[in-house]
Design an enzyme around this catalytic site. Structure first.
Site, short mmCIF file in Angstrom:
data_model
loop_
_atom_site.label_atom_id
_atom_site.label_comp_id
_atom_site.label_asym_id
_atom_site.label_seq_id
_atom_site.Cartn_x
_atom_site.Cartn_y
_atom_site.Cartn_z
N ASN A 7 0.88 -1.16 0.00
CA ASN A 7 0.00 0.00 0.00
C ASN A 7 0.92 1.21 0.00
O ASN A 7 1.54 1.54 1.01
CB ASN A 7 -0.91 0.01 1.23
N GLU A 35 -3.92 1.61 -2.97
CA GLU A 35 -4.02 3.04 -2.69
C GLU A 35 -3.05 3.84 -3.57
O GLU A 35 -2.26 4.66 -3.08
CB GLU A 35 -3.78 3.32 -1.19
N ASP A 145 -3.96 -4.66 1.31
CA ASP A 145 -4.30 -4.02 2.58
C ASP A 145 -5.72 -4.45 2.94
O ASP A 145 -6.68 -3.95 2.37
CB ASP A 145 -4.20 -2.50 2.41
N ASN A 147 -7.01 -4.06 5.87
CA ASN A 147 -7.54 -3.09 6.84
C ASN A 147 -8.09 -3.75 8.10
O ASN A 147 -9.08 -3.28 8.68
CB ASN A 147 -8.61 -2.20 6.19
N ASP A 217 -1.56 -5.82 6.32
CA ASP A 217 -1.26 -6.16 4.93
C ASP A 217 -0.89 -7.64 4.86
O ASP A 217 -0.04 -8.10 5.64
CB ASP A 217 -0.11 -5.30 4.41
N ASP A 242 3.10 4.97 4.77
CA ASP A 242 2.82 4.58 6.15
C ASP A 242 2.69 3.07 6.29
O ASP A 242 2.67 2.54 7.39
CB ASP A 242 1.58 5.28 6.69
N HIS A 243 2.62 2.37 5.16
CA HIS A 243 2.68 0.92 5.12
C HIS A 243 4.06 0.51 4.61
O HIS A 243 4.72 1.28 3.90
CB HIS A 243 1.65 0.34 4.15
#
Length: 258
Positions: A7, A35, A145, A147, A217, A242-243
């Site tokens: 991501n 994303e 991802d 989530n 993930d 951020d991933h």
């Protein structure tokens, strides 16, 4: 075969933070993104002639979006789950090969106030049904991802996050049901007890440095492919989002022998 999933939280920004260095270093058979936050024509990726590129853009600008870069030309390509609401958000790409399906997915976020939880749970039902039907034809590999931190071991502060977006009982139950439908979490298959293994961290100061993270993930695979899993890794030192990327290595001959 080597699979990578990341991501990137905006591909254009990630490219400016060293994406291509990592991409070239990994030299993966399949490199899946979530994303991307792109519209068609907003970026041109110079990946070399041996990579095929497949994109699924969200209608909303700067939102969601997925992509797969692969050295292997697929038999077929499909986007979405065939449901109008989902197709508009660019969340799923499916590549069909002779021996398996590969799906990259960006699962909807329930939002901090859980205002999208009901949508998320209904989407999960559609997604599980979609994967189950594919799995009746040939093995399935799912990455992206999702989530959700499935178990308490999958995030740093489980008790204080209980009921928060990504760690509600409802979201965790959907993950359990997906695995029970015939899939294995490749990382936990190899490392059932490994702690402090995360793939996402808040942008708040010092959070990533202190490894206060979540593992959201994944690479999931049909249970029949479990013997083929050679390695499942988390490249937590790779920056740019951020991933961080997650990696799967399969030896399909082992799966065939099994």
């Amino acid at each position: 075969m080597k699979f990578v999933s990341w991501n990137v939280n905006g591909l254009r920004a990630c490219v400016n933070k060293g994406f291509m260095n990592y991409f070239n270093e990994m030299d993966a058979d399949f490199f899946c993104l979530q994303e991307t936050k792109l519209q068609e024509g907003q970026i041109h990726m110079e990946l070399g002639e041996h990579y095929h590129q497949f994109w699924h853009y969200a209608e909303k600008k700067g939102y969601s979006g997925t992509a797969i870069f692969t050295k292997h030309k697929p038999l077929s390509v499909s986007r979405g789950l065939g449901e109008e609401d989902e197709d508009n958000e660019g969340r799923v790409i499916t590549l069909e090969y002779e021996d398996f399906y590969l799906i990259t997915v960006y699962t909807p976020n329930a939002r901090r106030d859980l205002s999208r939880l009901d949508f998320r749970l209904a989407w999960e039902e559609m997604f599980r049904s979609y994967l189950t039907k594919l799995g009746e034809q040939k093995p399935v590999i799912v990455c992206g991802d999702l989530n959700v931190a499935h178990q308490e071991i999958d995030l740093k502060n489980a008790k204080s996050n209980r009921g928060n977006s990504g760690f509600t009982d409802e979201e965790r139950e959907k993950m359990t049901r997906l695995l029970d439908a015939g899939f294995v979490d490749s990382f936990r298959y190899l490392y059932p007890d490994r702690t402090d293994a995360y793939s996402w961290w808040s942008f708040m100061p010092k959070i990533r440095e202190r490894n206060i993270g979540w593992r959201i993930d994944y690479f999931l695979a049909s249970a029949s492919l479990a013997p083929s899993i050679v390695e499942a890794g988390i490249d937590s030192l790779v920056l740019g989002s951020d991933h961080c990327p997650v990696v799967l290595t399969l030896d399909m001959t082992k799966g065939q022998e099994a």
